[in-house]
Design a protein around this motif. Structure first.
Motif, PDB file in Angstrom:
ATOM      1  N   PHE A 135      30.445  24.352   4.931  1.00 40.40           N
ATOM      2  CA  PHE A 135      29.326  23.558   4.426  1.00 40.40           C
ATOM      3  C   PHE A 135      29.809  22.186   3.976  1.00 40.40           C
ATOM      4  CE2 PHE A 135      28.325  28.018   3.869  1.00 40.40           C
ATOM      5  CZ  PHE A 135      27.045  28.107   4.401  1.00 40.40           C
ATOM      6  N   HIS A 136      29.141  21.145   4.430  1.00 40.68           N
ATOM      7  CA  HIS A 136      29.480  19.782   4.017  1.00 40.68           C
ATOM      8  C   HIS A 136      28.254  19.086   3.442  1.00 40.68           C
ATOM      9  CE1 HIS A 136      33.267  19.011   6.751  1.00 40.68           C
ATOM     10  NE2 HIS A 136      33.398  20.073   5.990  1.00 40.68           N
ATOM     11  N   ASP A 137      28.517  18.246   2.472  1.00 40.24           N
ATOM     12  CA  ASP A 137      27.485  17.350   1.956  1.00 40.24           C
ATOM     13  C   ASP A 137      28.042  15.935   2.072  1.00 40.24           C
ATOM     14  OD1 ASP A 137      25.832  15.715   0.545  1.00 40.24           O
ATOM     15  OD2 ASP A 137      25.754  16.960  -1.259  1.00 40.24           O
ATOM     16  N   PRO A 138      27.583  15.173   3.082  1.00 41.68           N
ATOM     17  CA  PRO A 138      28.198  13.862   3.318  1.00 41.68           C
ATOM     18  C   PRO A 138      28.040  12.900   2.150  1.00 41.68           C
ATOM     19  CG  PRO A 138      26.541  14.383   5.025  1.00 41.68           C
ATOM     20  CD  PRO A 138      26.501  15.490   4.022  1.00 41.68           C
ATOM     21  N   ALA A 139      27.069  13.182   1.272  1.00 45.23           N
ATOM     22  CA  ALA A 139      26.834  12.265   0.151  1.00 45.23           C
ATOM     23  C   ALA A 139      27.397  12.821  -1.156  1.00 45.23           C
ATOM     24  CB  ALA A 139      25.343  11.992   0.016  1.00 45.23           C
ATOM     25  N   MET A 140      28.213  13.864  -1.058  1.00 43.37           N
ATOM     26  CA  MET A 140      28.787  14.486  -2.250  1.00 43.37           C
ATOM     27  C   MET A 140      29.386  13.428  -3.173  1.00 43.37           C
ATOM     28  SD  MET A 140      31.469  17.668  -2.244  1.00 43.37           S
ATOM     29  CE  MET A 140      32.925  16.636  -2.106  1.00 43.37           C
ATOM     30  N   LEU A 141      29.183  13.592  -4.447  1.00 42.25           N
ATOM     31  CA  LEU A 141      29.699  12.691  -5.481  1.00 42.25           C
ATOM     32  C   LEU A 141      28.919  11.369  -5.546  1.00 42.25           C
ATOM     33  CD1 LEU A 141      33.585  13.069  -5.036  1.00 42.25           C
ATOM     34  CD2 LEU A 141      32.066  14.407  -6.512  1.00 42.25           C
ATOM     35  N   SER A 142      27.872  11.204  -4.701  1.00 47.22           N
ATOM     36  CA  SER A 142      27.047   9.999  -4.809  1.00 47.22           C
ATOM     37  C   SER A 142      25.669  10.403  -5.335  1.00 47.22           C
ATOM     38  CB  SER A 142      26.899   9.316  -3.442  1.00 47.22           C
ATOM     39  OG  SER A 142      25.857   9.918  -2.687  1.00 47.22           O
ATOM     40  N   SER A 143      24.785   9.423  -5.516  1.00 47.21           N
ATOM     41  CA  SER A 143      23.455   9.718  -6.060  1.00 47.21           C
ATOM     42  C   SER A 143      22.599  10.498  -5.063  1.00 47.21           C
ATOM     43  CB  SER A 143      22.749   8.409  -6.429  1.00 47.21           C
ATOM     44  OG  SER A 143      22.633   7.598  -5.269  1.00 47.21           O
ATOM     45  N   ASN A 144      22.987  10.481  -3.789  1.00 45.82           N
ATOM     46  CA  ASN A 144      22.234  11.226  -2.776  1.00 45.82           C
ATOM     47  C   ASN A 144      22.743  12.658  -2.586  1.00 45.82           C
ATOM     48  OD1 ASN A 144      20.223   9.427  -1.965  1.00 45.82           O
ATOM     49  ND2 ASN A 144      21.695   8.268  -0.707  1.00 45.82           N
ATOM     50  N   ALA A 145      23.625  13.107  -3.462  1.00 45.14           N
ATOM     51  CA  ALA A 145      24.202  14.440  -3.314  1.00 45.14           C
ATOM     52  C   ALA A 145      23.101  15.484  -3.132  1.00 45.14           C
ATOM     53  CB  ALA A 145      25.064  14.776  -4.530  1.00 45.14           C
ATOM     54  N   GLY A 146      23.291  16.372  -2.183  1.00 46.50           N
ATOM     55  CA  GLY A 146      22.350  17.460  -1.971  1.00 46.50           C
ATOM     56  C   GLY A 146      21.210  17.116  -1.029  1.00 46.50           C
ATOM     57  N   GLN A 147      21.069  15.866  -0.669  1.00 49.40           N
ATOM     58  CA  GLN A 147      19.953  15.461   0.194  1.00 49.40           C
ATOM     59  C   GLN A 147      20.211  15.806   1.654  1.00 49.40           C
ATOM     60  OE1 GLN A 147      17.553  15.255  -1.601  1.00 49.40           O
ATOM     61  NE2 GLN A 147      16.923  13.146  -1.988  1.00 49.40           N
ATOM     62  N   VAL A 148      21.482  15.762   2.073  1.00 51.68           N
ATOM     63  CA  VAL A 148      21.828  16.130   3.441  1.00 51.68           C
ATOM     64  C   VAL A 148      22.797  17.313   3.385  1.00 51.68           C
ATOM     65  CG1 VAL A 148      22.889  15.358   5.602  1.00 51.68           C
ATOM     66  CG2 VAL A 148      21.552  13.738   4.224  1.00 51.68           C
ATOM     67  N   ARG A 149      22.458  18.373   4.117  1.00 48.20           N
ATOM     68  CA  ARG A 149      23.326  19.551   4.135  1.00 48.20           C
ATOM     69  C   ARG A 149      23.721  19.843   5.567  1.00 48.20           C
ATOM     70  NH1 ARG A 149      25.588  21.793  -0.125  1.00 48.20           N
ATOM     71  NH2 ARG A 149      25.302  23.891   0.674  1.00 48.20           N
ATOM     72  N   LYS A 150      25.019  19.908   5.806  1.00 43.42           N
ATOM     73  CA  LYS A 150      25.506  20.248   7.138  1.00 43.42           C
ATOM     74  C   LYS A 150      26.212  21.589   7.068  1.00 43.42           C
ATOM     75  CE  LYS A 150      26.557  15.499   8.686  1.00 43.42           C
ATOM     76  NZ  LYS A 150      27.629  14.631   9.273  1.00 43.42           N
ATOM     77  N   SER A 151      25.973  22.457   8.030  1.00 39.92           N
ATOM     78  CA  SER A 151      26.768  23.677   8.104  1.00 39.92           C
ATOM     79  C   SER A 151      27.180  23.926   9.550  1.00 39.92           C
ATOM     80  CB  SER A 151      26.019  24.883   7.536  1.00 39.92           C
ATOM     81  OG  SER A 151      24.928  25.200   8.337  1.00 39.92           O
ATOM     82  N   LEU A 152      28.468  24.237   9.701  1.00 43.54           N
ATOM     83  CA  LEU A 152      29.007  24.562  11.018  1.00 43.54           C
ATOM     84  C   LEU A 152      29.447  26.015  10.997  1.00 43.54           C
ATOM     85  CD1 LEU A 152      31.252  22.443  13.281  1.00 43.54           C
ATOM     86  CD2 LEU A 152      31.921  24.786  12.798  1.00 43.54           C
ATOM     87  N   SER A 153      28.971  26.806  11.944  1.00 44.68           N
ATOM     88  CA  SER A 153      29.378  28.218  11.960  1.00 44.68           C
ATOM     89  C   SER A 153      29.998  28.579  13.303  1.00 44.68           C
ATOM     90  CB  SER A 153      28.200  29.141  11.637  1.00 44.68           C
ATOM     91  OG  SER A 153      27.474  29.436  12.795  1.00 44.68           O
ATOM     92  N   ILE A 154      30.944  29.482  13.249  1.00 40.78           N
ATOM     93  CA  ILE A 154      31.619  29.993  14.446  1.00 40.78           C
ATOM     94  C   ILE A 154      31.491  31.507  14.424  1.00 40.78           C
ATOM     95  CG2 ILE A 154      33.787  30.033  15.754  1.00 40.78           C
ATOM     96  CD1 ILE A 154      34.698  27.586  14.205  1.00 40.78           C
ATOM     97  N   LYS A 155      30.836  32.060  15.448  1.00 40.76           N
ATOM     98  CA  LYS A 155      30.594  33.511  15.502  1.00 40.76           C
ATOM     99  C   LYS A 155      30.988  34.046  16.866  1.00 40.76           C
ATOM    100  CE  LYS A 155      26.732  33.590  12.295  1.00 40.76           C
ATOM    101  NZ  LYS A 155      25.328  33.166  12.229  1.00 40.76           N
ATOM    102  N   PRO A 156      31.653  35.202  16.915  1.00 40.30           N
ATOM    103  CA  PRO A 156      32.057  35.765  18.214  1.00 40.30           C
ATOM    104  C   PRO A 156      30.844  36.275  18.985  1.00 40.30           C
ATOM    105  CG  PRO A 156      32.600  37.298  16.455  1.00 40.30           C
ATOM    106  CD  PRO A 156      32.064  36.059  15.789  1.00 40.30           C
ATOM    107  N   TYR A 157      30.923  36.194  20.324  1.00 40.26           N
ATOM    108  CA  TYR A 157      29.911  36.843  21.156  1.00 40.26           C
ATOM    109  C   TYR A 157      29.895  38.332  20.813  1.00 40.26           C
ATOM    110  CZ  TYR A 157      30.314  32.859  24.497  1.00 40.26           C
ATOM    111  OH  TYR A 157      30.353  31.633  25.102  1.00 40.26           O
ATOM    112  N   THR A 158      28.731  38.959  20.905  1.00 42.96           N
ATOM    113  CA  THR A 158      28.648  40.392  20.626  1.00 42.96           C
ATOM    114  C   THR A 158      29.586  41.165  21.546  1.00 42.96           C
ATOM    115  OG1 THR A 158      26.312  39.922  20.335  1.00 42.96           O
ATOM    116  CG2 THR A 158      26.974  42.226  20.142  1.00 42.96           C
TER     117      THR A 158
END
Lengths: 187, 187, 187, 187
Positions: free
Chosen positions: C87-110
């Protein structure tokens, strides 16, 4: 020279302590034949320092542990359920031998997915006993394993073998067996 | 030239013998087209010498074994319960063929956690039979495996492929298939 | 300078989106002592952009995710049945913190033999929610794993440790334990 | 330039054919911004040629197969019981598409301890069908795996990322998330 030095430690800050890992290259001396020989061995330096408040760490209270080539070999070959422990005496071979005992241990989490790395330094001269415990996640340990595997040939001095130019390749009397193993006939 | 050479063997001193491991780079010759070709193959040299007292070793009585590229491949792919053995005849293809037989074997400890590396040199001319046995721990074998994996492309000469500058990159007629494998459409 | 920069992303084009992976080196600053320190950390940049027709992709609609050193460690240590999410927040530590949320997930094929890599970007300011899903085969994931393992010491800045010439090797006061671990007697 | 080129193939000579493996670096072009971009992709070239007698091989009858980045990824991730097959059409996207079909397959020995690597080239224009079968031992395959893993970042062009000097490190506007993942507090 000092102005070429690079400081690029890998550092993890955890609840009770921080751990920083940094490779230290060997030094070389010119030999009488004109070649270069390893003078001081390389190592991977583990530096621990304690937390003294929330997100506050006291670097003045740090303790060092210089992992040798073989100890780095043990670290990178640890399986998910393996643990290991190393003992150092910084004053070994001097009159203070045995007065300071350092031990670094690596133990897997009971539930897997990481390791506890701990350092214990007993100093009988100063009557101190410093303990540091740093939990590292699977991802952090993979960084340590990969970075230490990368560093290993460098702290051994083997990376210098590739610094030679075309002109610099010696073609003296062969010291290797005059066989051609890849050309052997397939039976 | 000799003054660029680096001596950085990885050495373990054990009860009955010492073992030192050192990569030997290939040499290159200029080809008629102006390029460079491997002239003498590289190897990883294993040097054994006997203990002749407590912490005393006699380097004059050393025996060498030059591991070829494929033998290094066998070493680095050994599983924890695998063993392997290599045979060399230093006089192969000469009139003395068969007079000197060298064999290097690697066998896991019965209880795991390490390997025995042994060298046997039978010299029918000198009527000698030298045997060396060196136990290596898991950590030491991990150093050998990692350092030999690092050395492998270097003893093959593949590391030279990266010594080229931007200017030096040839852009001649393509010899590779004009396909774009990473661009293939996903069905 | 810019003219030394190399653009060599590894890109896979799939049915619904394309994924491009590129290492970003750290930057260094001169320290007061004359040495160099990591200034901006390195990363491995994952860039996703959507398919907008058969074999057509819109690069203008791309979204970025900069994998940190430790996140790269997690990726390269993934077993065939493991999954992970960052999970990333590109605006972390700024006044816009929490406004943009990025999540990257990696999951195996079934059924095994590959992974789904997906990025989700929720932007509360622009009221957008971008989703990208890229299936990667075992071979493609092996490229990512091998290339990211190669890149790891570089984004950490550890590769700079080997850029020193013979002359440049510092031989100052030793900071490492004066012990000789490889010379320890075999019991 | 040509005079900087190095020829260092890894070659195995077997009963019915020889196999030679050699990395081919990518080429780069200057982009309008002054940087460098991959122009022609790198590959690992597999060359097969037939035995025409005892220890005699006919290099004139060779056939080539250029393994792409992703195909190299498949090769290096093969487990001991895995097999894989790749299909190339050297004339893909041209008017001769489909006239020449190449397939390279890698299959484990039934009893383990090695792989069969075979190439089949069907040429409908010349009405020829060339088949090559080369058994490779575990040690030889470990050489291929290690050397191809080493070559992978090079054929991708990622090794160029480390060719920069201290002065050359760009410190422009940051494009990465302004977060400090390694500094995140431990819960």
């Amino acid at each position: 020279t000092v102005k070429d030095r690079i400081f690029a430690p890998y550092t993890v800050f955890k609840g009770k302590a921080a751990l920083s890992v940094n490779p230290c290259l060997p030094t070389f001396t010119k030999s009488t034949s004109g070649g270069f020989k390893v003078d001081r061995r390389g190592s991977v330096m583990f530096t621990f320092w304690p937390a003294v408040g929330e997100r506050k760490y006291d670097y003045e209270k740090r303790q060092l542990f210089a992992m040798s080539t073989t100890e780095v070999g043990s670290l990178i070959s640890l399986g998910p359920k393996d643990s290991t422990e190393f003992f150092h005496d910084p004053a070994m071979l001097s009159s203070n031998a045995g007065q300071v005992r350092k031990s670094l241990s690596i133990k897997p989490y009971t539930e897997g997915n990481g390791y506890f790395i701990s350092l214990n330094v007993v100093n009988n001269i100063l009557k101190t006993n410093d303990k540091f415990l740093v939990p590292v996640t699977t991802g952090e340990f993979a960084v340590l394993r990969t970075a230490c595997s990368f560093a290993l040939p460098h702290i051994m001095g083997w990376d210098r073998l590739t610094n030679q130019h075309h002109e610099g390749t010696v073609k003296g009397p062969s010291k290797i067996d005059p066989r051609m193993p890849d050309l052997e006939w397939d039976k």
